[in-house]
Write a protein that holds these residues in place. Structure first.
Motif, short mmCIF file in Angstrom:
data_model
loop_
_atom_site.label_atom_id
_atom_site.label_comp_id
_atom_site.label_asym_id
_atom_site.label_seq_id
_atom_site.Cartn_x
_atom_site.Cartn_y
_atom_site.Cartn_z
N CYS A 71 0.84 -1.20 0.00
CA CYS A 71 0.00 0.00 0.00
C CYS A 71 0.87 1.26 0.00
O CYS A 71 1.95 1.28 0.59
CB CYS A 71 -0.94 0.01 1.20
SG CYS A 71 -2.15 1.34 1.11
N CYS A 88 0.49 3.87 1.61
CA CYS A 88 0.52 4.63 2.87
C CYS A 88 1.73 4.26 3.73
O CYS A 88 1.98 4.89 4.75
CB CYS A 88 -0.77 4.44 3.65
SG CYS A 88 -0.93 2.81 4.40
N SER A 130 2.18 1.31 5.34
CA SER A 130 1.83 0.41 6.44
C SER A 130 2.58 -0.91 6.35
O SER A 130 2.66 -1.65 7.32
CB SER A 130 0.32 0.13 6.42
OG SER A 130 -0.03 -0.56 5.23
N CYS A 157 -5.35 -3.10 2.88
CA CYS A 157 -5.17 -1.80 3.53
C CYS A 157 -6.14 -0.77 2.96
O CYS A 157 -7.32 -0.81 3.25
CB CYS A 157 -3.71 -1.38 3.41
SG CYS A 157 -3.28 -0.01 4.47
N HIS A 158 -5.67 0.12 2.08
CA HIS A 158 -6.50 1.25 1.64
C HIS A 158 -7.40 0.96 0.44
O HIS A 158 -8.12 1.84 0.00
CB HIS A 158 -5.59 2.45 1.30
CG HIS A 158 -5.34 3.33 2.49
ND1 HIS A 158 -4.30 3.10 3.37
CD2 HIS A 158 -5.98 4.42 2.95
CE1 HIS A 158 -4.32 4.02 4.32
NE2 HIS A 158 -5.33 4.84 4.08
ZN ZN Z 1 -2.72 1.82 3.30
#
Ligand code: ZN
Length: 273
Positions: free
Chosen positions: A10, A12, A14, A21-22
């Motif tokens: 992802c 972000c 993570s 995740c997103h």
């Molecule tokens: Zn994410």
């Protein structure tokens, strides 16, 4: 921005795969955006249909020459180009006050709210409160994002325009209305612009009109004043175009196709008497 694959990490940071995740949040956001975009297109079309109803035909015939400073009236209305027709109806719908004291957008919201989807209701309600047509200076741009500054109030806006800045250069002025759609601001219809050498005394003209209006309506807001006088911006553009010896009111991008609006000019013939 390219979307990550399901099994990519992802964006972000993570450390999780995108699908864990997103991904879901992004898909929901995208769905809502597409619903709002569709709602925006629907409301624009539906408002146009509403404004062209027979019951407003008399008001249409009365205000067309006022808006166009006599350049168009109901005898040659069908000669308006599509962008011109759209601009007129945008003014007729959002700025012009009907004899009842209401604006068409207010009437539309009152009469149609129950038949609209949640997204359409939100737009109809938001758009009832939008400001008048004004002049906006292009102060910066990147792709489809334009930074616009209200030429009269100095307020800054970030605006999404599918066609980008078109032919407009920094410091030139766009004649338009800004409307909120979901998480961004758009131009409400096909905009016109004032090239640098046609800006001339437009500010002085509007300021003189405002002074006269405020003398009679001391409590009026800037938006109330602009709703009553935004057609003066068109008059200015028409006069400058005439002085330059070219057709009236330059479009932001004259080469941009207007596929959504091709039937409008033809429909105008209905009002011819
Ligand atoms: Zn994410």
């Amino acid at each position: 921005m390219s979307k990550p694959g399901r099994n990519d990490l992802c964006y972000c940071g993570s450390g999780l795969k995108y699908k864990k995740c997103h991904m879901q949040a992004d898909q929901e956001q995208e769905k809502e955006r597409s619903l709002m975009d569709r709602a925006g297109n629907f409301i624009r079309r539906d408002l146009l249909k509403f404004a062209r109803d027979e019951r407003f035909a008399e008001e249409f015939a009365k205000t067309l020459p006022l808006y166009w400073d006599g350049y168009y009236d109901h005898s040659n209305a069908e000669q308006m180009s599509q962008p011109e027709a759209l601009r007129f109806f945008d003014w007729f719908t959002f700025d012009h006050e009907l004899p009842s004291g209401k604006r068409l957008i207010e009437l539309y919201a009152e009469e149609n709210m129950d038949n609209l989807s949640a997204q359409q209701q939100k737009l109809a309600s938001d758009w009832t409160g939008v400001g008048a047509v004004s002049l906006y200076e292009l102060t910066a741009y990147e792709g489809q994002t334009l930074q616009l500054r209200d030429y009269f109030t100095g307020e800054d806006f970030e605006v999404f325009e599918a066609g980008g800045r078109g032919n407009v250069e920094l410091g030139e002025l766009i004649i338009t209305r800004l409307v909120p759609v979901f998480d961004h601001t758009e131009l409400s219809t096909t905009a016109a612009y004032l090239p640098a050498d046609e800006i001339t005394d437009v500010k002085a003209k509007i300021e003189a009109a405002k002074e006269a209006y405020l003398a009679e309506h001391p409590d009026a807001s800037h938006v109330q004043f602009m709703r009553k006088h935004s057609h003066l911006l068109v008059h200015h553009a028409l006069l400058e175009a005439k002085n330059q010896g070219r057709p009236p009111v330059v479009r932001m991008d004259p080469n941009r196709p207007d596929t959504k609006t091709q039937k409008i000019a033809r429909g105008m013939a209905r009002f011819k008497r």
